[in-house]
Scaffold this active site. Structure first.
Site, short mmCIF file in Angstrom:
data_model
loop_
_atom_site.label_atom_id
_atom_site.label_comp_id
_atom_site.label_asym_id
_atom_site.label_seq_id
_atom_site.Cartn_x
_atom_site.Cartn_y
_atom_site.Cartn_z
N GLY A 156 -33.35 80.76 70.13
CA GLY A 156 -33.38 79.47 70.83
C GLY A 156 -34.64 79.41 71.68
O GLY A 156 -35.65 80.06 71.38
N ARG A 157 -34.58 78.64 72.74
CA ARG A 157 -35.76 78.50 73.60
C ARG A 157 -36.19 79.82 74.20
O ARG A 157 -37.37 80.18 74.22
CB ARG A 157 -35.46 77.48 74.71
CG ARG A 157 -35.37 76.07 74.20
CD ARG A 157 -34.63 75.18 75.18
NE ARG A 157 -33.21 75.52 75.20
CZ ARG A 157 -32.25 74.67 75.53
NH1 ARG A 157 -32.54 73.46 75.91
NH2 ARG A 157 -30.99 75.04 75.51
N ILE A 158 -35.21 80.57 74.72
CA ILE A 158 -35.56 81.82 75.40
C ILE A 158 -36.04 82.87 74.38
O ILE A 158 -37.07 83.53 74.60
CB ILE A 158 -34.36 82.35 76.23
CG1 ILE A 158 -34.01 81.33 77.33
CG2 ILE A 158 -34.70 83.70 76.86
CD1 ILE A 158 -32.71 81.62 78.08
N ARG A 178 -28.31 82.12 63.79
CA ARG A 178 -27.33 81.53 62.88
C ARG A 178 -28.01 80.65 61.83
O ARG A 178 -27.66 80.66 60.67
CB ARG A 178 -26.30 80.71 63.67
CG ARG A 178 -25.16 81.57 64.16
CD ARG A 178 -24.07 80.72 64.68
NE ARG A 178 -24.65 79.72 65.59
CZ ARG A 178 -23.94 78.98 66.41
NH1 ARG A 178 -22.64 79.08 66.44
NH2 ARG A 178 -24.53 78.11 67.22
N THR A 179 -29.01 79.88 62.30
CA THR A 179 -29.78 79.11 61.34
C THR A 179 -31.24 79.50 61.50
O THR A 179 -31.68 79.83 62.60
CB THR A 179 -29.65 77.59 61.60
OG1 THR A 179 -29.99 77.37 62.97
CG2 THR A 179 -28.24 77.10 61.36
N ALA A 238 -28.87 88.06 77.95
CA ALA A 238 -28.10 86.91 77.45
C ALA A 238 -26.74 86.85 78.16
O ALA A 238 -26.62 86.23 79.21
CB ALA A 238 -27.97 86.98 75.94
N ARG A 239 -25.76 87.51 77.57
CA ARG A 239 -24.43 87.57 78.16
C ARG A 239 -23.84 88.94 77.91
O ARG A 239 -23.94 89.47 76.78
CB ARG A 239 -23.51 86.50 77.55
CG ARG A 239 -23.78 85.10 78.04
CD ARG A 239 -23.41 84.92 79.53
NE ARG A 239 -23.64 83.57 80.00
CZ ARG A 239 -24.73 83.17 80.66
NH1 ARG A 239 -25.71 84.02 80.91
NH2 ARG A 239 -24.83 81.94 81.08
N GLU A 268 -18.98 91.22 84.90
CA GLU A 268 -19.76 91.07 86.14
C GLU A 268 -18.83 90.68 87.29
O GLU A 268 -17.92 89.89 87.08
CB GLU A 268 -20.82 89.98 85.94
CG GLU A 268 -21.93 90.46 85.04
CD GLU A 268 -22.97 89.38 84.73
OE1 GLU A 268 -23.16 88.48 85.55
OE2 GLU A 268 -23.57 89.48 83.66
N HIS A 286 -28.13 90.34 87.07
CA HIS A 286 -28.19 88.98 86.49
C HIS A 286 -29.25 88.13 87.19
O HIS A 286 -28.94 87.15 87.87
CB HIS A 286 -26.80 88.30 86.58
CG HIS A 286 -26.63 87.20 85.57
ND1 HIS A 286 -25.45 86.95 84.92
CD2 HIS A 286 -27.50 86.27 85.11
CE1 HIS A 286 -25.58 85.90 84.12
NE2 HIS A 286 -26.83 85.47 84.22
N GLY A 288 -32.04 86.71 85.58
CA GLY A 288 -32.89 86.00 84.63
C GLY A 288 -33.64 84.82 85.20
O GLY A 288 -34.85 84.67 85.00
#
Ligand code: GLV
Ligand code: GLV
Length: 321
Positions: A156-158, A178-179, A238-239, A268, A286, A288
């Site tokens: 994605g963007r990041i 995914r795509t 990310a997560r 967290e 965390h 970011g």
């Protein structure tokens, strides 16, 4: 005049504008701890708008208890803490802060990547502990990045911003998403699309940039770590739950991978004790989006969304629900 409640103090400059036109109550949790739904119900007494952060559980119970609530403005790009279906059912608008934190988060991924590759925290501790007595040929040796392969999971963007930075470090970039990204983006950041298996097998650094959902839960598990190079580093901005943390601890302890740079964790603010013990793991709480510029712009974006909604504008920027 609407009543806006912020669950935490935000950067003040970002909030000017909303202060003049509305009542803003800024709460400050006494011990900085995570709030419960009951705390949030108590805080939102008479509130029209709630300014929330990732640690706030925004649930059906809250919407049911506060029917006057019109909007939740989330001070983050991710909205994992918000029950979006419940918000829609109760006709509560939800907005977030995409884009502005892309570069800051990509920088943080690179900060952790470099710190893990060159053992920056261990080196810093070494000097502070007064152990630097002479230059040594094999002291705290790290991993060189040029000509190595960076595997990006989630383009994605990041992810794209992280790939762009890799050009400057002379790294090869492969990615999985995914795509498939569009060919222009692939060309711009010189990234090659591969399957996840190939990415894990061939990458010297694996950096995660996908959202957390049912498909990505524990995407990196014991089998994935077994697939990676023994010299590989994992970076997660990310997560937390995208990684099976217990499996990561085992993989590090057994030498299945060499190290990690982690900004996010499964539970967290708790961090698996096995991660703390590992010298080749760099940990951050965390951070970011934690730059003054980005956090100010995030507050301004929340304010723009809130103002638009309260003024009944046709278009509320960054609205998800
Ligand atoms: C940070 O993790 C965010 O979602 O903004
Ligand atoms: C988040 O901003 C992303 O799309 O990577």
């Amino acid at each position: 005049m609407a009543h806006i409640v912020s669950t935490r103090p935000l950067i003040d400059e970002g909030l000017s504008g909303v202060r003049d036109d509305h009542t803003l109550t800024v709460c400050d949790p006494p011990d900085g701890s995570t709030r419960s739904v009951d705390d949030l119900i108590a805080l939102t007494d008479g509130a029209d708008v709630l300014l929330s952060v990732l640690a706030d559980p925004i649930t059906e119970e809250l919407f049911a208890a506060r029917p006057e609530l019109q909007m939740v403005a989330q001070y983050a790009v991710g909205v994992d803490n918000i029950d979006l279906d419940a918000a829609a059912a109760h006709d509560v608008a939800v907005t977030h802060t995409p884009d502005v934190l892309t570069d800051a988060t990509a920088d943080q991924a690179w900060a952790l990547l470099l710190a893990a590759a060159r053992r920056v925290p261990a080196a810093d501790r070494y000097v502070r502990e007064g152990r630097f007595e002479r230059w040594e040929t094999t002291l705290l040796m790290g991993t060189e990045l040029s000509r190595k392969t960076l595997g990006i999971v989630g383009m994605g963007r990041i992810g794209t911003a992280v790939a762009r930075r890799a050009l400057g470090f002379g790294m090869e970039v492969v990615y999985h998403n995914r795509t498939r990204a569009n060919p222009t983006v692939e060309r711009q950041v010189n990234a090659r699309y591969v399957g996840l298996d190939e990415l894990l097998k061939t990458s010297d650094v694996v950096s995660l940039h996908c959202p957390h959902n049912e498909d990505s839960h524990h995407l990196l598990d014991a089998a994935a770590f077994a697939n990676m190079k023994a010299s590989a580093l994992l970076v997660n901005t990310a997560r937390g739950p995208v990684v099976d943390e217990a499996a990561l601890v085992d993989a590090l302890a057994n030498g299945e991978i060499a190290g990690a740079g982690l900004d996010v964790f499964e539970e967290e603010p708790d961090v698996h004790p096995g991660l703390v013990e590992q010298e080749r793991v760099v940990l951050a709480p965390h951070l970011g989006s934690a730059t003054t510029g980005t956090r100010t712009r995030m507050a301004q974006m929340c304010v723009a969304s809130i103002t638009a909604l309260l003024e009944g504008a046709d278009h509320v920027p960054h609205r998800l629900v």
